[in-house]
Design an enzyme around this catalytic site. Sequence first.
Site, PDB file in Angstrom:
ATOM      1  N   CYS A 161      -5.009  13.261 -12.187  1.00 42.68           N
ATOM      2  CA  CYS A 161      -4.007  13.753 -11.237  1.00 42.68           C
ATOM      3  C   CYS A 161      -2.579  13.355 -11.605  1.00 42.68           C
ATOM      4  O   CYS A 161      -1.629  13.800 -10.946  1.00 42.68           O
ATOM      5  CB  CYS A 161      -4.338  13.261  -9.837  1.00 42.68           C
ATOM      6  SG  CYS A 161      -6.067  13.524  -9.394  1.00 42.68           S
ATOM      7  N   HIS A 293       2.838  11.518  -3.839  1.00 43.93           N
ATOM      8  CA  HIS A 293       1.494  11.884  -4.277  1.00 43.93           C
ATOM      9  C   HIS A 293       0.712  12.419  -3.073  1.00 43.93           C
ATOM     10  O   HIS A 293       0.076  13.471  -3.162  1.00 43.93           O
ATOM     11  CB  HIS A 293       0.792  10.689  -4.908  1.00 43.93           C
ATOM     12  CG  HIS A 293      -0.520  11.020  -5.520  1.00 43.93           C
ATOM     13  ND1 HIS A 293      -0.690  12.036  -6.433  1.00 43.93           N
ATOM     14  CD2 HIS A 293      -1.762  10.482  -5.336  1.00 43.93           C
ATOM     15  CE1 HIS A 293      -1.960  12.114  -6.799  1.00 43.93           C
ATOM     16  NE2 HIS A 293      -2.630  11.182  -6.145  1.00 43.93           N
ATOM     17  N   GLU A 304       0.325   4.139  -0.761  1.00 46.28           N
ATOM     18  CA  GLU A 304       1.619   4.777  -0.982  1.00 46.28           C
ATOM     19  C   GLU A 304       2.607   4.424   0.133  1.00 46.28           C
ATOM     20  O   GLU A 304       3.796   4.219  -0.142  1.00 46.28           O
ATOM     21  CB  GLU A 304       1.458   6.286  -1.114  1.00 46.28           C
ATOM     22  CG  GLU A 304       2.681   6.963  -1.705  1.00 46.28           C
ATOM     23  CD  GLU A 304       2.419   8.359  -2.229  1.00 46.28           C
ATOM     24  OE1 GLU A 304       3.340   8.934  -2.845  1.00 46.28           O
ATOM     25  OE2 GLU A 304       1.302   8.891  -2.022  1.00 46.28           O
ATOM     26  N   LYS A 324       1.180  18.706  -0.914  1.00 42.07           N
ATOM     27  CA  LYS A 324      -0.274  18.918  -0.978  1.00 42.07           C
ATOM     28  C   LYS A 324      -0.826  19.359   0.368  1.00 42.07           C
ATOM     29  O   LYS A 324      -1.930  19.915   0.441  1.00 42.07           O
ATOM     30  CB  LYS A 324      -0.980  17.647  -1.443  1.00 42.07           C
ATOM     31  CG  LYS A 324      -0.811  17.314  -2.920  1.00 42.07           C
ATOM     32  CD  LYS A 324      -1.674  16.121  -3.313  1.00 42.07           C
ATOM     33  CE  LYS A 324      -1.555  15.794  -4.790  1.00 42.07           C
ATOM     34  NZ  LYS A 324      -0.262  15.156  -5.131  1.00 42.07           N
ATOM     35  N   HIS A 329      -4.762  19.677  -3.383  1.00 43.41           N
ATOM     36  CA  HIS A 329      -4.631  18.775  -4.537  1.00 43.41           C
ATOM     37  C   HIS A 329      -5.088  19.524  -5.778  1.00 43.41           C
ATOM     38  O   HIS A 329      -6.278  19.785  -5.959  1.00 43.41           O
ATOM     39  CB  HIS A 329      -5.477  17.525  -4.323  1.00 43.41           C
ATOM     40  CG  HIS A 329      -5.193  16.436  -5.311  1.00 43.41           C
ATOM     41  ND1 HIS A 329      -4.545  16.650  -6.504  1.00 43.41           N
ATOM     42  CD2 HIS A 329      -5.454  15.093  -5.276  1.00 43.41           C
ATOM     43  CE1 HIS A 329      -4.437  15.517  -7.164  1.00 43.41           C
ATOM     44  NE2 HIS A 329      -4.983  14.556  -6.429  1.00 43.41           N
ATOM     45  N   PHE A 394      -7.034   8.897 -10.719  1.00 46.29           N
ATOM     46  CA  PHE A 394      -8.234   8.186 -11.138  1.00 46.29           C
ATOM     47  C   PHE A 394      -7.901   7.386 -12.397  1.00 46.29           C
ATOM     48  O   PHE A 394      -7.093   7.803 -13.217  1.00 46.29           O
ATOM     49  CB  PHE A 394      -9.342   9.181 -11.486  1.00 46.29           C
ATOM     50  CG  PHE A 394     -10.208   9.595 -10.329  1.00 46.29           C
ATOM     51  CD1 PHE A 394      -9.811   9.412  -9.021  1.00 46.29           C
ATOM     52  CD2 PHE A 394     -11.439  10.197 -10.555  1.00 46.29           C
ATOM     53  CE1 PHE A 394     -10.619   9.804  -7.957  1.00 46.29           C
ATOM     54  CE2 PHE A 394     -12.266  10.598  -9.501  1.00 46.29           C
ATOM     55  CZ  PHE A 394     -11.850  10.399  -8.200  1.00 46.29           C
TER      56      PHE A 394
END
Length: 744
Positions: A161, A293, A304, A324, A329, A394
């Site tokens: 990502c 994000h 975050e 998003k 996503h 990830f």
Amino acid sequence: MSDMSDNRRVVVTGLGLVCALGENTEQCWSAAVNGVTGIREVKSVNTDSCYANVGAEVLTASKDLSGEDYDRSSLLCIKAAGEALADSGYEITEDNSDRIGVIVGNCVGGAASIDKYFTDELKNGGGNKADILKMPAAAIANNVAVHFGLNGTTANIVNACAAGTISLSYAADLIRAGKADAFVAGGSDSFSSLAFAGFHALHALDENSCSPFNRSSGITLGEGAGVLIIESYEHAKARGAKIYCEVLGSGVSSDAHHITAPDPEGKGQMLAIKRAIANSGLTPNDIDYINAHGTGTAKNDEAEFLSLHTLFDGNDHLSVSSTKSMTGHCLGAAGSIEAVLTVKAVCGNTVPPTIGYTDENLEALKEKAGAIDFVPNTKREKNINYAASNSFAFGGNNASIVFAKEPREIPDRTNKDRIFITGIGELLGNPKCEISSDDYKEHGIKMAFYRKLDRFSQLQLISGMRALADAGITICDENEKDIGIVVGTADGPMTEIVGFQKNVIENGTANGSAFSFPNTVYNAAGGYFSIFAGIKGYNVTNANSIQAGLQSLCYAADVIRNGDEKIMVASGTDENTDVTEYLYGKLGLLGGMLGEGSVSLILENENSADKRGAKKYAELAGWATAHKSVEFGTLKGSESALKTAIEEACAAAGVSVKDIDLVCGFANGNKTVDEIENNVCAELFGSVPVVQLKRDIGESRAAASAKQAAYAAKMISENKYRCALAASFGVGGQYSAVVLKKVD
């Protein structure tokens, strides 16, 4: 835009976007800024028995995206790239095509083609061989380059990502280093049963539309592509291009915490953001807007929130939003899609909202948000001079990039120290490596950790730890942020990907394996390595065919030269399993010649090496990559790029081709491959010995190309040669070359 003499300026001159919000940038921006969602019931994946059935799919069918027979990820990227190039007014000619390259971020490669091939094989009487060449992530940048006739450097950044953001960061760094005039840079990922089943297995999907920084009960999977044309200011000015904004600094880091969950203290996130802001010559108080994000999972949103409050609580004018909430996503495309929207926000002085708040939610947000404006539900009109886009992935990979309305002097962190190879770690096998308990006990790798790893990650971990040990490097609080990782691979964790996909085909989307899914992302190997070793600096995985191991050295050297890290672990890793033997066998390639392994080299700047009293195998004196676009899976017609890579590497090293007294070649028994190497070497080097290592180690792809550099370094350290060259190829016409010199 005001004139500046600084030749380090990089600007955005073109935008291209396709996602669930629309089929071009203006459609997507209009929807996003007005809070219109693209999230709806999933159509392309069977969600029977799944607890969630919503997603953010692009409505256009693959056959309508492009005339080529490529995987959907490539087709989405070509669509966005076509819009961006047209928007930029960039005229591509034979004279300039080698100065514009393609860098694309992606998560799991050609997932739609993997699904199609094995569905046909398991249920419909046999898969189409042509679909196999659509599977690797390595094909995507090459397919874009072929479509538009681009012959500059290519790379496929596969850091899940964070990949789209890292692709923009890397492209900007290469432009500042003078290695290109411009890049088609961004990310692309298609909706797939693999990704949907994987996040479903982790119970990470929201039953309803995702609600970042609000309900935080899961992600909504999306798809799409975002592409930016970024180029040097001088080049853009010379061709009279319109300029959207400036690309300032960027930052990349690792959590070294967990393969799927973020560090709850947000330390890695904050390091990437702080690096991006400092590299832009700014302070946190200068930032006006952050495209967060903002995935909508509890752990990501909590980390975050903490990162944003820790860094920006003194900033009383900051707006933050998660687009998003409307795009879903989009995995490897997420960072670049959000970058396009961030650029539009800067240019239009408008912050797109985070949607999905009820009146009750708004009351709860006030307590969590503090002074930060999270722009709930409705756009915010405000002056935006500086904006950042953040991506966290990830593997604990983090990236942040800053855009500016006006030019700004940014720090020149270029480190002109010489770069040395100070450690080598190898694990090679033909046809397979023999791994025993001694291999992991040697470095204190406990079985509980080792069992989590797929074979691709096991190979990487062992070679990486051997290289650190050989260099005498122990990771500690003082150096953990000064060391980075670049992993190069041709095929990545294809065994895990195929195994996971076949299980989904046979047992349904609702029955994916939560244990296996984290290992299907290409950057898992680098993530596990960073977690075990405790490395918290730059971390990237590049899937760019066979030469990726050698390209990892070039990339790592660029990171050191750019001043981002003092030490880099550069690796080439590829596995040989029943799956890889099967796929290569179906293609009729390299019958009986596949090998496997991982080779890691420690690159270190002179000051760091001298302070440590490190042994120096050789100086990495020059490095270069080159590309001549031919269809992925082929090589014929790309010979000129090999010659270019060699000549540019020699020039960078300050040597003539006549000074080379050893060549480590890439011949592997394939007639076309061998002929290209023999012809170019005969033309450039005459009677200089060419060592063809693959006769002994097999075609271990990225591992073999990294081994070429390791072998040359060892020969030089043993005083057998003074100046050696290693060069390798990638199917599709990519080449990398490095020149190593004796340490005087």
